[in-house]
Design a protein around this motif. Sequence first.
Motif, PDB file in Angstrom:
ATOM      1  N   LEU A  96      54.777  33.051  34.654  1.00  0.00           N
ATOM      2  CA  LEU A  96      54.618  34.303  34.434  1.00  0.00           C
ATOM      3  C   LEU A  96      53.122  34.455  34.890  1.00  0.00           C
ATOM      4  O   LEU A  96      52.283  34.040  34.250  1.00  0.00           O
ATOM      5  N   GLU A  97      52.988  35.413  35.859  1.00  0.00           N
ATOM      6  CA  GLU A  97      51.238  35.660  36.211  1.00  0.00           C
ATOM      7  C   GLU A  97      51.196  36.762  35.386  1.00  0.00           C
ATOM      8  O   GLU A  97      51.676  37.770  35.336  1.00  0.00           O
ATOM      9  N   ILE A  98      50.123  36.580  34.333  1.00  0.00           N
ATOM     10  CA  ILE A  98      49.689  37.439  33.411  1.00  0.00           C
ATOM     11  C   ILE A  98      48.390  37.694  33.467  1.00  0.00           C
ATOM     12  O   ILE A  98      47.426  37.088  33.860  1.00  0.00           O
ATOM     13  N   GLU A  99      47.733  39.199  33.442  1.00  0.00           N
ATOM     14  CA  GLU A  99      46.739  39.612  33.385  1.00  0.00           C
ATOM     15  C   GLU A  99      46.263  39.842  31.535  1.00  0.00           C
ATOM     16  O   GLU A  99      47.044  40.464  31.129  1.00  0.00           O
ATOM     17  N   GLN A 100      45.544  39.392  31.102  1.00  0.00           N
ATOM     18  CA  GLN A 100      45.016  39.397  29.637  1.00  0.00           C
ATOM     19  C   GLN A 100      44.074  40.123  29.292  1.00  0.00           C
ATOM     20  O   GLN A 100      42.851  39.713  29.790  1.00  0.00           O
ATOM     21  N   GLN A 101      44.022  41.139  28.481  1.00  0.00           N
ATOM     22  CA  GLN A 101      42.744  42.013  27.982  1.00  0.00           C
ATOM     23  C   GLN A 101      42.555  41.444  26.506  1.00  0.00           C
ATOM     24  O   GLN A 101      43.309  41.147  25.701  1.00  0.00           O
ATOM     25  N   GLU A 102      41.168  40.856  26.366  1.00  0.00           N
ATOM     26  CA  GLU A 102      40.791  40.275  24.887  1.00  0.00           C
ATOM     27  C   GLU A 102      40.596  41.291  24.046  1.00  0.00           C
ATOM     28  O   GLU A 102      40.222  42.585  24.434  1.00  0.00           O
ATOM     29  N   ALA A 103      40.341  41.020  22.775  1.00  0.00           N
ATOM     30  CA  ALA A 103      39.767  42.166  21.911  1.00  0.00           C
ATOM     31  C   ALA A 103      38.638  42.659  22.064  1.00  0.00           C
ATOM     32  O   ALA A 103      38.218  43.789  22.099  1.00  0.00           O
ATOM     33  N   ASP A 104      37.652  42.194  22.971  1.00  0.00           N
ATOM     34  CA  ASP A 104      36.481  42.379  23.297  1.00  0.00           C
ATOM     35  C   ASP A 104      36.406  43.274  24.567  1.00  0.00           C
ATOM     36  O   ASP A 104      35.501  43.849  25.093  1.00  0.00           O
ATOM     37  N   GLY A 105      37.756  43.648  25.145  1.00  0.00           N
ATOM     38  CA  GLY A 105      37.816  44.290  26.281  1.00  0.00           C
ATOM     39  C   GLY A 105      37.508  43.686  27.690  1.00  0.00           C
ATOM     40  O   GLY A 105      38.076  44.527  28.814  1.00  0.00           O
ATOM     41  N   THR A 106      37.270  42.514  27.644  1.00  0.00           N
ATOM     42  CA  THR A 106      37.299  41.569  28.914  1.00  0.00           C
ATOM     43  C   THR A 106      38.708  41.334  29.124  1.00  0.00           C
ATOM     44  O   THR A 106      39.651  41.162  28.650  1.00  0.00           O
ATOM     45  N   THR A 107      38.923  41.357  30.726  1.00  0.00           N
ATOM     46  CA  THR A 107      40.179  41.002  31.350  1.00  0.00           C
ATOM     47  C   THR A 107      40.242  39.946  32.095  1.00  0.00           C
ATOM     48  O   THR A 107      39.223  39.643  32.906  1.00  0.00           O
ATOM     49  N   GLU A 149      48.958  40.835  20.661  1.00  0.00           N
ATOM     50  CA  GLU A 149      48.549  42.132  19.887  1.00  0.00           C
ATOM     51  C   GLU A 149      48.107  41.547  18.646  1.00  0.00           C
ATOM     52  O   GLU A 149      47.204  42.236  18.176  1.00  0.00           O
ATOM     53  N   ALA A 150      48.702  40.457  18.288  1.00  0.00           N
ATOM     54  CA  ALA A 150      48.343  40.113  16.774  1.00  0.00           C
ATOM     55  C   ALA A 150      46.784  39.441  16.619  1.00  0.00           C
ATOM     56  O   ALA A 150      46.163  39.802  15.810  1.00  0.00           O
ATOM     57  N   LYS A 151      46.355  39.195  18.019  1.00  0.00           N
ATOM     58  CA  LYS A 151      44.940  38.738  17.930  1.00  0.00           C
ATOM     59  C   LYS A 151      44.142  39.897  18.553  1.00  0.00           C
ATOM     60  O   LYS A 151      42.884  39.779  18.854  1.00  0.00           O
ATOM     61  N   GLY A 152      44.618  40.913  18.757  1.00  0.00           N
ATOM     62  CA  GLY A 152      43.726  42.115  19.355  1.00  0.00           C
ATOM     63  C   GLY A 152      43.700  42.439  20.431  1.00  0.00           C
ATOM     64  O   GLY A 152      42.945  43.132  21.014  1.00  0.00           O
TER      65      GLY A 152
END
Length: 175
Positions: A96-107, A149-152
């Motif tokens: 699964l090629e995934i783009e992830q946005q962290e809780a601090d807004g970085t992707t 989502e649980a990690k923000g």
Amino acid sequence: MFSALHQLPAHVANSRTRIHVVVETPKGSRNKVAFEPELGAFKLKGVLPEGHSFPYDFGFVPSTKAADGDPLDVLLLLDAPTFPGCVVEARLIGALEIEQQEADGTTQRNDRLLAVAATSRLHKGIHEISDLPEEMLHEIEHFFHSYNEAKGGEIKVLHRVGAKKAHALLAQARQ
């Protein structure tokens, strides 16, 4: 002799298709466990909310470095849960090629390889991501969405890719 699990070879000796997967979090666990190379030990990184658990064993391919700076993540299909630190020979079936946005807004990219344990009886007929039922793939993607989502954070699945592309992602991440 290798000094740590993260330094094992990515590929099984004399095999171009089998890889090593180091299990961090077993199937059914709510505890997110990760190998910490500086400690040479497994560390509890968090606990999933009540009612959530890892759908399959989760770990990494040693001697790799993904775009997020960590080893490549692997969701491993096998017949029964193993344990943190178990090294499993597996074959890649896709990613699964995934783009992830962290809780601090970085992707950033944070792909997840999908593999089947080489000794699996239940999943021995699965060789490509397309061999998995659509409902199963949806549930796997849903797990990653709810986990982040649980990690923000948030994720976006960019593509589902087959074994050939998964091997290309692995080659790109080998150190």
